[in-house]
Design a protein around this motif. Structure first.
Motif, PDB file in Angstrom:
ATOM      1  N   PHE A 169       0.803  -1.228   0.000  1.00 50.23           N
ATOM      2  CA  PHE A 169       0.000   0.000   0.000  1.00 50.23           C
ATOM      3  C   PHE A 169       0.834   1.277   0.000  1.00 50.23           C
TER       4      PHE A 169
ATOM      5  N   PHE B 183      -6.346   6.011   3.992  1.00 46.85           N
ATOM      6  CA  PHE B 183      -7.419   5.098   3.625  1.00 46.85           C
ATOM      7  C   PHE B 183      -8.736   5.857   3.610  1.00 46.85           C
ATOM      8  N   PRO B 184      -9.609   5.646   2.605  1.00 44.58           N
ATOM      9  CA  PRO B 184      -9.550   4.633   1.547  1.00 44.58           C
ATOM     10  C   PRO B 184      -9.135   5.180   0.189  1.00 44.58           C
TER      11      PRO B 184
ATOM     12  N   TYR C  39      -0.364   1.963   5.986  1.00 44.30           N
ATOM     13  CA  TYR C  39      -1.766   1.830   5.583  1.00 44.30           C
ATOM     14  C   TYR C  39      -2.681   1.773   6.805  1.00 44.30           C
TER      15      TYR C  39
ATOM     16  N   ALA D 171      -6.978   2.481   8.013  1.00 36.39           N
ATOM     17  CA  ALA D 171      -7.474   1.181   7.550  1.00 36.39           C
ATOM     18  C   ALA D 171      -7.599   0.246   8.746  1.00 36.39           C
TER      19      ALA D 171
ATOM     20  N   VAL E 126     -10.742  -3.832   4.085  1.00 36.45           N
ATOM     21  CA  VAL E 126      -9.313  -3.870   4.404  1.00 36.45           C
ATOM     22  C   VAL E 126      -8.818  -5.308   4.439  1.00 36.45           C
TER      23      VAL E 126
END
Length: 307
Positions: free
Chosen positions: A83, A119-120, A217, A222, A229
């Motif tokens: 990520f 995130f996201p 991440y 997340a 996730v």
């Protein structure tokens, strides 16, 4: 079987990881430095950098056209990199091989990465580009048939999450999901899966490295309990697209990928789980030049064309 000898030889040359916290800027630069020049890459009919104008904003994409045919099926590809790593450049060779072997036009997504984008954001970009690809079908010369998703590692996370999100939204154009050694459960408790213990040390990606590599991440918001996730935590997998889940024998995350495949089948979804012997995590990106592993692309082709 043991770890593939060419993989083992390469791993033996790697220095120990640097002490201290991970530096995403330095790690990205090191990855990009390994990318070969364009003239040394697999040639295709056309490769074009575009901007997808989507509901989440402008997203860079790279479109790979394998042949001069008037129309092609589409494959939307999400690169891996925990990520925060990976890019259109570092995974260019994967996208090229996918286009060549499947005969599909590949749309590789330059989604936003942690920690700069919380995130996201990355997931939103992947979902938005998938819908953009369908909406821009005429401009992309889509033949209106295949609209597949594929991704490796954290890109596999996005494949499963986008497929689920599309299903919930009633967007039914996605025909296939292909996940290469995916990360599908970001709860890294070693007691959750035998592979986290069996493959903890000595195979490249190590179990102790999962938390720090995914921290950018997770720290951005997340939640590992969220099925977007950790897609394997989704309660109802029915109605999702047929899946090819490719796992690696010596990957700490092997078992969560194989669990996802079993749960899909239990939910009535056509799912194939293919474990590559002697392979470790990341083999699609790093070792697909080895003939035994390059067949992952022809296996993908066969899955996408199977009736």
């Amino acid at each position: 079987m043991p770890l593939h000898p060419e993989v083992a030889t390469f791993l033996a040359t790697l220095p120990p990881p640097p002490a201290g916290p991970l530096d995403p800027v330095a790690m990205r630069a090191a990855e990009e430095a390994q990318v070969p020049p364009v003239e040394e890459r697999l040639p295709l009919h056309a490769v074009e950098d575009l901007t997808a104008h989507t509901a989440t904003g402008d997203v860079p994409v790279r479109v790979y056209t394998p042949t001069a045919a008037d129309r092609h099926g589409l494959l939307v590809y999400f690169h891996g990199g925990a990520f925060f790593l990976g890019s259109l450049e570092t995974h260019d060779h994967v996208a090229r091989s996918l286009a060549k072997e499947t005969g599909l036009k590949v749309v590789s997504v330059g989604y936003r990465r942690a920690p700069e984008a919380a995130f996201p954001a990355g997931l939103d970009d992947c979902y938005a580009v998938t819908r953009w690809a369908a909406e821009q079908g005429e401009e992309l010369h889509w033949d209106g048939t295949t609209l597949a998703l594929a991704g490796d590692s954290s890109g596999g996370t996005f494949v499963a999450a986008v497929a689920a999100r599309a299903h919930d939204d009633g967007f039914d154009r996605i025909t296939h999901q292909v996940l290469y050694h995916p990360s599908l459960d970001l709860d890294f408790d070693e007691d959750r899966y035998a592979s986290l213990r069996e493959n903890a040390v000595g195979y490249g990606l190590e179990t102790a490295g999962l938390k720090p590599f995914n921290a950018f991440y997770l720290d951005s918001g997340a939640d590992p309990a969220d099925p977007l996730v950790s897609p394997v935590k989704r309660k109802d997998l029915s109605g999702l697209p047929p899946a090819l889940v490719v796992t690696a024998e010596f990957d700490p995350m092997r078992d969560e990928g194989e669990l996802y495949g079993r749960r899909l089948r239990e939910a009535g979804v056509t799912a194939t789980v293919s474990r590559y012997a002697g392979a470790g995590h990341g083999f699609v990106q790093h070792f697909s030049w080895i003939p035994e592993y390059h067949r992952v692309f022809t296996e993908t082709r066969d899955f996408l064309t199977r009736r």
